[in-house]
Motif scaffolding. Structure first.
Motif, PDB file in Angstrom:
ATOM      1  N   ASN A 413       0.864  11.855 -22.703  1.00 24.68           N
ATOM      2  CA  ASN A 413      -0.223  11.885 -23.185  1.00 24.68           C
ATOM      3  C   ASN A 413      -0.564  10.712 -22.034  1.00 24.68           C
ATOM      4  O   ASN A 413      -1.620  10.039 -22.092  1.00 24.68           O
ATOM      5  CB  ASN A 413      -1.498  11.870 -24.155  1.00 24.68           C
ATOM      6  N   THR A 414      -0.142  10.136 -20.828  1.00 26.32           N
ATOM      7  CA  THR A 414      -0.317   9.923 -19.615  1.00 26.32           C
ATOM      8  C   THR A 414      -1.033  10.995 -18.531  1.00 26.32           C
ATOM      9  O   THR A 414      -1.413  11.692 -18.180  1.00 26.32           O
ATOM     10  CB  THR A 414       0.509   8.719 -18.811  1.00 26.32           C
ATOM     11  N   VAL A 415      -2.511   9.854 -18.559  1.00 29.18           N
ATOM     12  CA  VAL A 415      -3.195  10.364 -17.424  1.00 29.18           C
ATOM     13  C   VAL A 415      -3.660   9.110 -15.573  1.00 29.18           C
ATOM     14  O   VAL A 415      -3.847   7.667 -16.322  1.00 29.18           O
ATOM     15  CB  VAL A 415      -4.515  10.720 -17.745  1.00 29.18           C
ATOM     16  N   TRP A 416      -3.609   9.377 -15.063  1.00 32.02           N
ATOM     17  CA  TRP A 416      -3.716   8.123 -14.353  1.00 32.02           C
ATOM     18  C   TRP A 416      -5.476   8.901 -13.261  1.00 32.02           C
ATOM     19  O   TRP A 416      -5.834   9.653 -12.735  1.00 32.02           O
ATOM     20  CB  TRP A 416      -3.055   8.387 -12.913  1.00 32.02           C
ATOM     21  N   LEU A 417      -6.118   7.083 -12.759  1.00 34.37           N
ATOM     22  CA  LEU A 417      -6.685   7.919 -12.894  1.00 34.37           C
ATOM     23  C   LEU A 417      -7.482   6.658 -11.970  1.00 34.37           C
ATOM     24  O   LEU A 417      -6.806   5.777 -11.352  1.00 34.37           O
ATOM     25  CB  LEU A 417      -8.261   7.488 -13.777  1.00 34.37           C
ATOM     26  N   THR A 418      -7.782   6.811 -10.691  1.00 32.53           N
ATOM     27  CA  THR A 418      -7.485   6.452  -9.544  1.00 32.53           C
ATOM     28  C   THR A 418      -8.658   6.591  -8.467  1.00 32.53           C
ATOM     29  O   THR A 418      -9.828   7.470  -8.700  1.00 32.53           O
ATOM     30  CB  THR A 418      -6.325   6.256  -8.786  1.00 32.53           C
ATOM     31  N   ALA A 419      -8.753   5.696  -7.236  1.00 27.15           N
ATOM     32  CA  ALA A 419      -9.990   6.390  -6.259  1.00 27.15           C
ATOM     33  C   ALA A 419      -9.859   5.431  -4.536  1.00 27.15           C
ATOM     34  O   ALA A 419      -8.175   6.106  -4.484  1.00 27.15           O
ATOM     35  CB  ALA A 419     -11.448   5.133  -6.638  1.00 27.15           C
ATOM     36  N   ALA A 426      -7.998  16.294  -7.412  1.00 30.46           N
ATOM     37  CA  ALA A 426      -7.137  16.343  -8.790  1.00 30.46           C
ATOM     38  C   ALA A 426      -5.455  17.006  -8.216  1.00 30.46           C
ATOM     39  O   ALA A 426      -5.300  17.899  -7.914  1.00 30.46           O
ATOM     40  CB  ALA A 426      -8.033  17.406  -9.397  1.00 30.46           C
ATOM     41  N   HIS A 427      -5.138  15.794  -8.590  1.00 32.46           N
ATOM     42  CA  HIS A 427      -3.770  16.149  -8.756  1.00 32.46           C
ATOM     43  C   HIS A 427      -3.073  16.062  -9.801  1.00 32.46           C
ATOM     44  O   HIS A 427      -2.442  15.394 -10.507  1.00 32.46           O
ATOM     45  CB  HIS A 427      -2.854  14.963  -7.441  1.00 32.46           C
ATOM     46  N   TYR A 428      -1.746  17.626  -9.963  1.00 27.90           N
ATOM     47  CA  TYR A 428      -0.576  17.739 -11.251  1.00 27.90           C
ATOM     48  C   TYR A 428       0.914  17.501 -10.468  1.00 27.90           C
ATOM     49  O   TYR A 428       0.654  18.422  -9.370  1.00 27.90           O
ATOM     50  CB  TYR A 428      -0.693  19.033 -11.095  1.00 27.90           C
ATOM     51  N   TYR A 429       1.436  16.809 -11.155  1.00 27.46           N
ATOM     52  CA  TYR A 429       2.551  16.113 -10.586  1.00 27.46           C
ATOM     53  C   TYR A 429       3.836  16.928 -11.129  1.00 27.46           C
ATOM     54  O   TYR A 429       4.108  17.147 -12.700  1.00 27.46           O
ATOM     55  CB  TYR A 429       2.648  14.966 -10.719  1.00 27.46           C
ATOM     56  N   PHE A 445      -6.223  12.373 -11.129  1.00 29.86           N
ATOM     57  CA  PHE A 445      -7.352  12.172 -10.533  1.00 29.86           C
ATOM     58  C   PHE A 445      -7.876  10.972  -9.881  1.00 29.86           C
ATOM     59  O   PHE A 445      -7.482  10.408 -10.308  1.00 29.86           O
ATOM     60  CB  PHE A 445      -8.564  12.406 -11.766  1.00 29.86           C
ATOM     61  N   VAL A 446      -8.590  11.880  -9.066  1.00 36.40           N
ATOM     62  CA  VAL A 446      -9.599  10.747  -7.162  1.00 36.40           C
ATOM     63  C   VAL A 446     -10.835  10.907  -7.726  1.00 36.40           C
ATOM     64  O   VAL A 446     -11.281  12.089  -7.385  1.00 36.40           O
ATOM     65  CB  VAL A 446      -8.571  11.081  -6.379  1.00 36.40           C
ATOM     66  N   PHE A 489     -18.992  10.732  -4.535  1.00 37.32           N
ATOM     67  CA  PHE A 489     -18.683  11.343  -6.054  1.00 37.32           C
ATOM     68  C   PHE A 489     -18.621  10.460  -7.032  1.00 37.32           C
ATOM     69  O   PHE A 489     -17.924   8.577  -7.385  1.00 37.32           O
ATOM     70  CB  PHE A 489     -16.468  12.097  -6.017  1.00 37.32           C
ATOM     71  N   PHE A 490     -17.475  11.222  -8.647  1.00 39.47           N
ATOM     72  CA  PHE A 490     -17.661   9.913  -9.323  1.00 39.47           C
ATOM     73  C   PHE A 490     -17.188  10.808 -10.832  1.00 39.47           C
ATOM     74  O   PHE A 490     -17.015  11.842 -10.515  1.00 39.47           O
ATOM     75  CB  PHE A 490     -18.818   9.436 -10.442  1.00 39.47           C
ATOM     76  N   GLY A 491     -16.266  10.479 -11.081  1.00 39.55           N
ATOM     77  CA  GLY A 491     -15.328  11.997 -12.379  1.00 39.55           C
ATOM     78  C   GLY A 491     -15.888  10.852 -13.759  1.00 39.55           C
ATOM     79  O   GLY A 491     -16.225  10.005 -13.814  1.00 39.55           O
ATOM     80  N   HIS A 492     -15.848  12.200 -14.385  1.00 39.69           N
ATOM     81  CA  HIS A 492     -16.003  12.130 -16.226  1.00 39.69           C
ATOM     82  C   HIS A 492     -15.715  12.695 -16.555  1.00 39.69           C
ATOM     83  O   HIS A 492     -14.776  14.026 -17.081  1.00 39.69           O
ATOM     84  CB  HIS A 492     -17.405  12.886 -16.234  1.00 39.69           C
ATOM     85  N   VAL A 493     -14.813  11.699 -18.000  1.00 37.41           N
ATOM     86  CA  VAL A 493     -13.770  12.609 -18.939  1.00 37.41           C
ATOM     87  C   VAL A 493     -14.549  11.695 -20.264  1.00 37.41           C
ATOM     88  O   VAL A 493     -15.144  11.391 -20.552  1.00 37.41           O
ATOM     89  CB  VAL A 493     -12.549  11.340 -18.758  1.00 37.41           C
ATOM     90  N   LYS A 494     -14.377  13.189 -21.350  1.00 36.99           N
ATOM     91  CA  LYS A 494     -14.922  13.133 -22.161  1.00 36.99           C
ATOM     92  C   LYS A 494     -13.591  13.658 -23.073  1.00 36.99           C
ATOM     93  O   LYS A 494     -12.912  14.562 -22.961  1.00 36.99           O
ATOM     94  CB  LYS A 494     -15.817  14.645 -22.273  1.00 36.99           C
TER      95      LYS A 494
END
Length: 524
Positions: A413-419, A426-429, A445-446, A489-494
């Motif tokens: 459950n690692t997720v990378w967040l960046t700008a 959104a990139h799926y590796y 996610f960018v 743009f901004f990202g929102h995580v819930k």
């Protein structure tokens, strides 16, 4: 007419609310000699901030207009009933009159209210009006977690324009009442001039609030400080900061564009020593944000923040330890290929291994597979991780090592967040489509810019098999769009407390949900 702000003209907002709050707490009956010198009272000059919040603590920040003592009261009630007064700390010229305090022994998952004022060191009977802020401590149980992220503020000359509503993305993010903001860097553009007016493509005029220090690139410590303080002049930013904690990291524009040890400064710089500029910029950065400071390595940016049983955040520093922005095509790992560097890599592995949180968010100030040239005009040199299609080379060797470690540990459950790149994606590796395949699938996610020019999209590097699942960028011929175009743009995580599912939504400044996905946690 453009609005110009001089350093002594700023006054805090919401004065009436703060005074009524203070009166309700029983401090309205102040001796007459105190009131008779109201004009001489210190000022809280740029609002309040909180940051690096855990389940039992958080850091609060404020700045005075003179040598003072910062006085902080903390309570679990907005009325400040049974408030706890903390020992004062100094705000001195050496820190540009900023001060930050660690609040400890707080209850978990609780709304915390804090009240800040300054006591004049030369006249200790004189105190400022109080300014109130709030945050919520991280949960000790599995309640829902919500946060926003993004980067890039006041870039490309797009400053505070009252006619456009100021830095509106901060107002939009605030409406979501997030637990915190993960600021992905480029908190300022120290290399960017803020002019009073900018002519737009349609002939209209963008009008900036200006300050004298932003009329040139930042070189002195005072100019770097002023670049941060400029952003705090915005009503939206101050209102946001008073209610939402910040987990902050830095990137290049806190110093100058694409800085590394090999940086050749443009003619606008009289100071030619990049190491000296970086040192001044780092000092200003640490003074201006409510970060927990390392006693092991003073000035360290990378750190982990535990936000309860559902989330740990690992904040990276991809500037302080990188090698030169050269070709970066080395087949073996060495100093010229450093990006986060061996010590930070070892720390990240240990911290991921020690984490007991369900989700591990890795906060990277630069994307993993988007090509960013050091010399964009001639498409030469390497500014980011990506080195072009093919097996890992140079800086990519660090990412290969980290991804291999995450798989073999194993860490779930690692997720990378960046700008950084000024558009949303959104990139799926997918290892099945990668040149390097020793990793488990993951998402990056960018988001951004929060308030800067919009660019992109960038070229994609196939080394780690990224698949573009979403992109929102202006496209060819429409670069450096102003904030008034709406492509901010901004990202929102819930994270749902019951199921553990993580929902990531990419939004624009009008709060339109552009794209969303829900990730199921892997258990065991």
């Amino acid at each position: 007419m453009a609005i110009k702000i001089t350093r002594n003209e700023f006054r805090p907002i919401s004065r009436r609310r703060f005074l009524s709050t203070a009166a309700g707490a029983g401090i309205g009956a102040i001796a007459m000699p105190y009131l008779s010198r109201a004009a001489d009272r210190p000022l809280v000059t740029h609002g309040v901030q909180s940051g690096d919040v855990s389940s039992d603590s958080g850091v609060v920040w404020a700045r005075a207009d003179r040598a003072s003592q910062m006085l902080v009261e903390v309570s679990t009630s907005e009325s400040f009933a049974n408030a706890r007064a903390l020992p004062p700390i100094a705000a001195l010229p050496e820190s540009d009159f900023t001060a930050k305090m660690l609040l400890e022994n707080l209850p978990g998952g609780q709304g915390i209210f804090y009240r800040v004022k300054f006591r004049d060191l030369a006249h200790t009977s004189i105190e400022s009006e109080p300014v109130v802020g709030r945050f919520r401590t991280a949960p000790s149980d599995r309640r829902d977690v919500s946060f926003v992220w993004g980067g890039d503020v006041a870039g490309q000359g797009w400053g505070i324009n009252p006619d456009d509503g100021g830095m509106l993305t901060f107002s939009t993010m605030r409406k979501h009442r997030p637990d915190f903001l993960l600021h992905s860097g480029d908190t300022i553009y120290a290399d960017g001039i803020i002019s009073s007016e900018v002519k737009l493509a349609d002939g209209k005029i963008w009008k900036n609030v200006t300050i004298p220090e932003k009329a040139k690139v930042a070189e002195t410590l005072e100019e770097y400080r002023a670049a941060h303080k400029y952003n705090f002049l915005d009503d939206n930013v101050r209102a946001f900061n008073a209610e939402v904690p910040i987990f902050v990291q830095w990137d290049d524009h806190e110093v100058t564009n694409n800085w590394s040890a090999s940086k050749e400064l443009p003619a606008a710089y009289k100071e030619r020593n990049i190491a000296l500029l970086a040192a001044r910029a780092a000092r200003a950065f640490h003074e201006m944000y409510p970060m927990r400071e390392s006693i092991v390595e003073p000035g360290r940016v990378y750190r982990s923040i535990s936000y309860g049983p559902l989330l740990d955040v690992f904040v990276l520093d991809e500037r302080s330890y990188r090698g030169p922005n050269g070709p970066n095509l080395q087949e073996t790992y060495g100093p010229d290929a450093y990006f986060i560097g061996p010590d930070q890599m070892a720390w990240l592995k240990r911290s991921l291994l020690d984490s007991r949180a369900m989700w591990k968010v890795i906060a990277s100030d630069m994307p993993l597979s988007l090509i960013v040239y050091d010399d964009a005009a001639n498409r030469r040199g390497s500014e980011a991780f990506a080195q072009g299609d093919g097996p890992p080379r140079g800086r990519e060797l660090e990412i290969a090592d980290i991804l291999r470690f995450i798989k073999t540990a194993p860490i779930h459950n690692t997720v990378w967040l960046t700008a950084d790149v000024h558009y949303a994606a959104a990139h799926y590796y997918n290892p099945n489509k990668a040149q390097f395949q020793e990793f488990e699938p993951f998402w990056e996610f960018v988001s951004g810019p929060l308030h800067a020019g919009t660019f992109g999209p960038n070229e994609l590097d196939n080394t780690f098999g990224p698949e573009v699942r979403f992109i929102k960028a202006p496209g060819e011929g429409k670069q450096n769009l102003p904030p008034s175009e709406g492509m901010q743009f901004f990202g929102h995580v819930k994270i749902d407390g019951a199921s553990g599912q993580m929902t990531v939504t990419l939004r624009d400044r009008a709060d339109v949900a552009l794209w969303s996905t829900t990730l199921d946690p892997k258990l065991g």
